[in-house]
Design a protein around this motif. Structure first.
Motif, short mmCIF file in Angstrom:
data_model
loop_
_atom_site.label_atom_id
_atom_site.label_comp_id
_atom_site.label_asym_id
_atom_site.label_seq_id
_atom_site.Cartn_x
_atom_site.Cartn_y
_atom_site.Cartn_z
N PRO A 87 14.00 40.68 43.54
CA PRO A 87 13.76 39.28 42.36
C PRO A 87 14.70 38.09 43.20
O PRO A 87 15.51 38.17 43.91
N PRO A 88 13.92 36.96 43.07
CA PRO A 88 14.79 35.65 43.70
C PRO A 88 15.93 35.37 42.93
O PRO A 88 16.65 34.68 43.48
N GLU A 89 16.15 35.97 41.76
CA GLU A 89 17.39 35.67 40.99
C GLU A 89 17.72 37.12 40.34
O GLU A 89 16.98 37.66 39.82
N GLY A 90 19.07 37.07 40.12
CA GLY A 90 19.40 38.32 39.53
C GLY A 90 19.53 39.53 40.29
O GLY A 90 19.11 39.38 41.49
N ALA A 91 19.69 40.78 39.60
CA ALA A 91 19.94 42.14 40.73
C ALA A 91 20.63 42.06 41.73
O ALA A 91 20.65 42.59 42.80
N ASP A 92 21.70 41.00 41.75
CA ASP A 92 23.06 41.08 42.71
C ASP A 92 23.75 42.57 42.69
O ASP A 92 23.48 43.06 41.56
N THR A 93 24.23 42.85 43.74
CA THR A 93 25.30 43.67 43.74
C THR A 93 26.78 43.36 44.18
O THR A 93 27.10 42.42 44.86
N LEU A 94 27.56 43.76 43.23
CA LEU A 94 28.93 43.31 43.19
C LEU A 94 29.88 44.34 43.86
O LEU A 94 29.76 45.54 43.01
N ILE A 95 30.67 44.14 44.57
CA ILE A 95 31.55 45.34 45.23
C ILE A 95 32.84 44.81 45.17
O ILE A 95 33.26 43.58 45.69
N ALA A 96 33.79 45.56 44.32
CA ALA A 96 35.09 45.23 44.29
C ALA A 96 36.07 46.04 45.44
O ALA A 96 35.96 47.12 45.93
N ASN A 97 37.12 45.21 46.04
CA ASN A 97 38.05 45.83 47.04
C ASN A 97 39.06 46.60 46.42
O ASN A 97 40.24 45.78 46.15
N MET A 98 38.93 47.56 46.33
CA MET A 98 40.15 48.45 45.75
C MET A 98 41.40 48.75 46.38
O MET A 98 42.47 49.00 46.04
N MET A 99 41.23 48.60 47.79
CA MET A 99 42.35 48.63 48.66
C MET A 99 43.27 47.40 48.33
O MET A 99 44.43 47.33 48.10
N ALA A 100 42.52 46.05 48.39
CA ALA A 100 43.16 44.77 48.04
C ALA A 100 43.84 44.79 46.65
O ALA A 100 45.02 44.33 46.40
N ALA A 101 42.96 45.46 45.87
CA ALA A 101 43.63 45.43 44.45
C ALA A 101 44.99 46.40 44.21
O ALA A 101 45.93 45.91 43.64
N TYR A 102 44.80 47.36 44.91
CA TYR A 102 46.21 48.33 45.03
C TYR A 102 47.38 47.66 45.56
O TYR A 102 48.55 47.64 45.08
N ASP A 103 46.96 47.02 46.61
CA ASP A 103 47.91 46.21 47.82
C ASP A 103 48.67 45.06 46.61
O ASP A 103 49.99 44.85 46.72
N ALA A 104 48.01 44.51 45.80
CA ALA A 104 48.39 43.26 45.16
C ALA A 104 49.18 43.80 43.84
O ALA A 104 49.90 42.87 43.06
N LEU A 105 49.13 45.06 43.62
CA LEU A 105 50.16 45.35 42.19
C LEU A 105 51.56 45.26 42.65
O LEU A 105 51.83 45.55 43.74
N PRO A 106 52.26 44.97 41.50
CA PRO A 106 53.87 45.13 41.70
C PRO A 106 53.91 46.68 42.13
O PRO A 106 53.56 47.69 41.76
#
Length: 285
Positions: free
Chosen positions: A130-149
């Protein structure tokens, strides 16, 4: 053009260094040296994008299989006739039958986290986008872990998440009940909330929604609340890459270090058809 094919492959990291694109290659023609460079980019960056590919099912199957043994899909009714390793994501009917799963993968998750050995990688290939919508979002779980206190990391160390495919599917009114064979393939599992990447050695949060029922040793509501809190944290914009699809895109991500979700599109106006394949992984540790 001078140089070997591998020498001509240019890996361009995304702006934030999470993910990379390789341009001007035809994956059908990669020799072993060239493939090793592509595989190294995948392991290093966690997301691999290769645009403008022309891949039939056989060529797609052959390329993804170079990364490892292919994983079977639990819902075989949505696989491609003639190739049960290719799962079809589509809102198309042929002869009165849905040729693929529609609105699949909506909600943050890691593919097949409900199995004892979740998949190592997921690959998508866009045929109709589709020309709009149907995006794929990907989260960086290593960066999220590293940023935790540090104190928070210590609190999470050793915790295990309870995954139940049976209970999740039973709660959905858009899917047929599981067959006895499907149930036998998917017993409940318990995985570490923080896992270690077997190639890089980096730690990552290993979360999800849907099949997640709670955390071992906690009341179910308390465990789910903690998981929901961590999912909300790990999916902040600073950790998330958004892929906007074009026909011919080959997108692959590392399930050992990421979490992802699809987004909706106007299915009254647009048609979508995407092939999905998965590569087997190891038990998280």
């Amino acid at each position: 053009m001078d140089g070997t094919l591998a020498e001509r492959i240019e890996v361009t990291p995304f702006d934030d260094g999470f993910g990379a694109e390789i341009q001007d290659i035809d994956v059908r023609r990669l020799d072993d040296e060239g493939f090793r460079k592509v595989e190294a980019a995948f392991n290093r960056f966690g997301i691999l994008l290769i645009r403008d590919q022309t891949l039939g099912p056989e060529a797609l199957h052959a390329f993804v299989a170079r990364f490892g043994d292919l994983e079977s899909h639990t819902l075989q009714q949505y696989t491609l006739p003639g190739d049960p390793k290719i799962y079809v994501l589509a809102n198309i009917k042929e002869n009165g039958r849905d040729i693929g799963a529609h609105n699949e993968g909506i909600g943050w998750h890691t593919d097949l986290s409900y199995k004892e050995r979740p998949v190592m990688a997921t690959a998508l290939y866009g045929l109709i986008c589709p020309p709009e919508g149907a995006d794929t979002l990907i989260a960086n779980m290593m960066a999220a872990y590293d940023a935790l206190p540090e104190a928070r990391r210590l609190q999470l160390a050793g915790l295990k998440i309870h995954h139940s495919y049976h209970r999740w599917m039973a709660s959905r009114d858009d899917r047929a009940p599981l067959t006895p064979e499907q149930k036998a393939m998917t017993p409940d599992v318990h995985h570490p909330l923080v896992r270690t990447h077997p190639v890089t050695g980096r730690k990552a949060l290993f979360l999800g929604t849907g099949t997640v029922m709670g955390i071992d040793g906690m009341a179910e509501a308390e465990g789910k609340a903690l998981v929901d809190e961590l999912v909300a944290y790990a999916t902040r914009d600073q950790f998330v890459h958004r892929h906007r699809w074009r026909v011919g895109d080959f997108l692959m991500w590392d399930n050992r270090s990421t979490m992802h979700t699809g987004t909706l599109f106007d299915d009254t106006r647009y048609v979508r058809k995407v092939y999905r394949m998965m590569v087997k992984g190891d038990a998280p540790f």
